[in-house]
Write a protein that holds these residues in place. Structure first.
Motif, PDB file in Angstrom:
ATOM      1  N   LEU A   1      69.486 -45.640 -12.188  1.00 49.13           N
ATOM      2  CA  LEU A   1      69.804 -45.332 -13.976  1.00 49.13           C
ATOM      3  C   LEU A   1      69.422 -43.440 -14.031  1.00 49.13           C
ATOM      4  O   LEU A   1      70.239 -43.018 -15.378  1.00 49.13           O
ATOM      5  CB  LEU A   1      68.602 -46.422 -14.865  1.00 49.13           C
ATOM      6  N   VAL A   2      67.873 -43.355 -13.614  1.00 52.62           N
ATOM      7  CA  VAL A   2      67.757 -42.187 -14.384  1.00 52.62           C
ATOM      8  C   VAL A   2      68.465 -40.676 -13.737  1.00 52.62           C
ATOM      9  O   VAL A   2      69.229 -39.905 -14.159  1.00 52.62           O
ATOM     10  CB  VAL A   2      66.630 -41.384 -13.492  1.00 52.62           C
TER      11      VAL A   2
ATOM     12  N   PRO B   1      60.185 -44.765 -12.161  1.00 49.64           N
ATOM     13  CA  PRO B   1      58.951 -45.339 -13.544  1.00 49.64           C
ATOM     14  C   PRO B   1      59.590 -46.795 -12.288  1.00 49.64           C
ATOM     15  O   PRO B   1      60.400 -47.486 -11.527  1.00 49.64           O
ATOM     16  CB  PRO B   1      59.870 -45.682 -14.917  1.00 49.64           C
ATOM     17  N   ALA B   2      58.733 -47.235 -12.209  1.00 49.20           N
ATOM     18  CA  ALA B   2      58.768 -49.268 -11.469  1.00 49.20           C
ATOM     19  C   ALA B   2      59.155 -50.246 -12.236  1.00 49.20           C
ATOM     20  O   ALA B   2      59.713 -51.038 -11.690  1.00 49.20           O
ATOM     21  CB  ALA B   2      57.149 -48.977 -10.687  1.00 49.20           C
TER      22      ALA B   2
ATOM     23  N   LEU C   1      60.085 -41.996 -20.915  1.00 49.57           N
ATOM     24  CA  LEU C   1      59.699 -40.950 -20.742  1.00 49.57           C
ATOM     25  C   LEU C   1      60.861 -40.113 -18.965  1.00 49.57           C
ATOM     26  O   LEU C   1      60.322 -39.205 -19.499  1.00 49.57           O
ATOM     27  CB  LEU C   1      58.526 -41.496 -19.665  1.00 49.57           C
ATOM     28  N   ALA C   2      61.255 -40.534 -17.868  1.00 48.82           N
ATOM     29  CA  ALA C   2      61.730 -40.290 -17.068  1.00 48.82           C
ATOM     30  C   ALA C   2      63.226 -39.626 -18.070  1.00 48.82           C
ATOM     31  O   ALA C   2      63.649 -38.336 -16.912  1.00 48.82           O
ATOM     32  CB  ALA C   2      61.855 -41.773 -16.184  1.00 48.82           C
ATOM     33  N   PHE C   3      63.776 -40.125 -18.494  1.00 48.90           N
ATOM     34  CA  PHE C   3      64.790 -39.952 -19.283  1.00 48.90           C
ATOM     35  C   PHE C   3      64.626 -38.359 -19.867  1.00 48.90           C
ATOM     36  O   PHE C   3      65.159 -37.439 -19.781  1.00 48.90           O
ATOM     37  CB  PHE C   3      65.901 -40.656 -20.718  1.00 48.90           C
TER      38      PHE C   3
ATOM     39  N   GLY D   1      60.455 -42.310  -5.484  1.00 48.95           N
ATOM     40  CA  GLY D   1      59.478 -43.070  -6.350  1.00 48.95           C
ATOM     41  C   GLY D   1      60.562 -44.290  -6.917  1.00 48.95           C
ATOM     42  O   GLY D   1      61.555 -44.654  -6.866  1.00 48.95           O
ATOM     43  N   GLY D   2      59.887 -44.716  -8.156  1.00 48.71           N
ATOM     44  CA  GLY D   2      59.702 -46.191  -7.945  1.00 48.71           C
ATOM     45  C   GLY D   2      60.806 -47.193  -7.977  1.00 48.71           C
ATOM     46  O   GLY D   2      60.268 -47.428  -6.753  1.00 48.71           O
ATOM     47  N   THR D   3      62.063 -48.112  -8.486  1.00 45.56           N
ATOM     48  CA  THR D   3      62.773 -49.027  -7.616  1.00 45.56           C
ATOM     49  C   THR D   3      63.738 -48.185  -7.363  1.00 45.56           C
ATOM     50  O   THR D   3      65.113 -47.421  -8.173  1.00 45.56           O
ATOM     51  CB  THR D   3      62.623 -50.371  -8.954  1.00 45.56           C
TER      52      THR D   3
END
Length: 82
Positions: free
Chosen positions: A42-43, A6-7, A14-16, A34-36
């Motif tokens: 973290l993911v 996610p951004a 949701l990613a978890f 993607g994301g940051t």
């Protein structure tokens, strides 16, 4: 399995969930893009520490940053986008 991170941190639950589903499906590796830089790490940590699932992170990393991600245990593989 590729997961688009996610951004913002608000999208992390949701990613978890996607990481958990990937682990439960028996995947051998999860790819994160993607994301940051923060949400990718973290993911990846969630995949590695909670589910013992190797994580590959893809982002705009230079050699030093990629090496640090691997040596610090935040990722198993790092790919650049440049």
């Amino acid at each position: 399995m590729w997961i688009d991170t996610p951004a913002t941190e608000e999208g992390l639950p949701l990613a978890f969930d996607q990481v958990r589903e990937t682990a439960e499906a028996g995947s051998l590796l999860v790819g994160l893009r993607g994301g940051t830089a923060l949400t990718r790490v973290l993911v990846a940590e969630q995949a590695r520490l909670t589910h013992s699932l190797p994580a590959a992170i893809v982002g705009p990393y230079d050699d030093d940053t990629a090496t640090t991600l691997v040596l610090s245990g935040r990722a198993d593989l790092v790919g650049g986008t440049e």
